[in-house]
Design an enzyme around this catalytic site. Structure first.
Site, mmCIF file in Angstrom:
data_model
loop_
_atom_site.group_PDB
_atom_site.id
_atom_site.type_symbol
_atom_site.label_atom_id
_atom_site.label_comp_id
_atom_site.label_asym_id
_atom_site.label_seq_id
_atom_site.Cartn_x
_atom_site.Cartn_y
_atom_site.Cartn_z
ATOM 1 N N ASP A 10 0.867 -1.167 0.000
ATOM 2 C CA ASP A 10 0.000 0.000 0.000
ATOM 3 C C ASP A 10 0.913 1.229 0.000
ATOM 4 O O ASP A 10 2.116 1.116 0.256
ATOM 5 C CB ASP A 10 -0.883 -0.032 1.253
ATOM 6 C CG ASP A 10 -1.682 1.237 1.443
ATOM 7 O OD1 ASP A 10 -2.394 1.639 0.502
ATOM 8 O OD2 ASP A 10 -1.592 1.839 2.531
ATOM 9 N N ASP A 12 -0.342 5.089 0.926
ATOM 10 C CA ASP A 12 -0.683 6.079 1.953
ATOM 11 C C ASP A 12 -0.535 5.520 3.361
ATOM 12 O O ASP A 12 -1.197 4.543 3.726
ATOM 13 C CB ASP A 12 -2.135 6.544 1.784
ATOM 14 C CG ASP A 12 -2.275 7.623 0.736
ATOM 15 O OD1 ASP A 12 -1.357 8.457 0.623
ATOM 16 O OD2 ASP A 12 -3.297 7.640 0.035
ATOM 17 N N ARG A 57 -14.656 10.781 1.053
ATOM 18 C CA ARG A 57 -14.414 11.418 2.349
ATOM 19 C C ARG A 57 -14.987 12.836 2.356
ATOM 20 O O ARG A 57 -15.636 13.268 3.312
ATOM 21 C CB ARG A 57 -12.908 11.430 2.618
ATOM 22 C CG ARG A 57 -12.499 11.691 4.043
ATOM 23 C CD ARG A 57 -10.995 11.439 4.185
ATOM 24 N NE ARG A 57 -10.672 10.061 3.858
ATOM 25 C CZ ARG A 57 -9.574 9.673 3.224
ATOM 26 N NH1 ARG A 57 -8.679 10.575 2.837
ATOM 27 N NH2 ARG A 57 -9.356 8.396 2.976
ATOM 28 N N THR A 121 -5.500 2.724 -3.475
ATOM 29 C CA THR A 121 -6.698 3.365 -3.994
ATOM 30 C C THR A 121 -6.471 4.855 -4.192
ATOM 31 O O THR A 121 -7.395 5.602 -4.490
ATOM 32 C CB THR A 121 -7.912 3.122 -3.065
ATOM 33 O OG1 THR A 121 -7.553 3.467 -1.730
ATOM 34 C CG2 THR A 121 -8.331 1.675 -3.110
#
Length: 238
Positions: A10, A12, A57, A121
């Site tokens: 991943d 972040d 978000r 993502t």
């Protein structure tokens, strides 16, 4: 146990310290530029990280601060495009740094003949230059939220990496930092280790085979060394 041939990272909060002092700052700059009173402090942004995907978000925030669903989504999409540009500029200026131990772990794995991939993502517009600027051309496959719209904890981005590379789940390990990320990797059939950070220390990471304090945690480094020798086993959970 099948020999490890690949590690899927991943981005972040895992490879880079990008959430608190990267994305959060970019969102706040986008709010200011748009003349909006909204502002996400460190604690507020930590809570909002439970919602995967920047546009989602934003839409959640706007809906919960009095805007209609339609207005919220339209505004979220517009601001997210601007936020992505701001984030890309921050990357080019070297403002997003690798987490302690990230470069060393990558070098260790590459020396061991391990292929490296990315399943994130995040948006390719900032992810690709960030990885190139921070780590160089070390990742064989990079799959982002631009190509795969389903957000973690959906396993789609990991499945796409495996589809593109021909990897079997037992040949790879995922490295994540959050509950949603761990769930996505495990749902795709991968073993997963979690390198938690200040935002994810309270997450339920119990599905990971190892929960470490960071990429420089000696326990994580030792675990990978053992796995490279084909001897690692799941760490018992209390």
């Amino acid at each position: 146990m099948t020999r490890l041939t690949a590690v899927v990272f991943d981005v972040d909060g895992t490879l880079v310290d990008s959430e608190r002092d990267g994305h959060r700052v970019a969102f706040n700059t986008a709010f200011t530029e748009a003349g909006l009173p909204d502002h996400w402090d460190v604690e507020t942004y930590g809570r909002l990280l439970a919602i995967t995907g920047g546009a989602h978000r934003l839409a959640h925030w706007f809906e919960n601060t009095g805007r209609s669903p339609t207005e919220s989504w339209d505004l979220a999409q517009r601001l997210h495009r601007r936020k992505t540009v701001i984030m890309r500029d921050m990357v080019s200026e070297g403002q997003i740094q690798p987490r302690p131990g990230a470069v060393e772990l990558i070098d260790r794995l590459r020396t061991g003949g391990i292929r490296l991939h990315v399943a994130t993502t995040g948006t390719r517009a900032w992810v690709a230059p960030l990885l190139a600027h921070t780590f160089g051309a070390v990742f064989d496959t990079i799959v982002t939220g631009t190509e795969v719209p389903q957000l973690k904890p959906h396993p789609a981005v990991y499945r796409e990496v495996m589809e593109r590379t021909g990897l079997l789940p037992e040949q790879a390990v995922a490295v994540e930092d959050s509950a949603n990320g761990v769930r996505a990797a495990v749902s795709a059939g991968l073993r997963c280790v979690a390198a938690q950070n200040s935002y994810t220390r309270t997450h339920d990471l119990s599905a990971a085979q190892l929960v470490a304090d960071g990429l420089d945690d000696p326990e994580l480094v030792t675990w990978f060394d053992r796995l490279l020798r084909g001897t690692a086993r799941p760490v018992p959970r209390s």
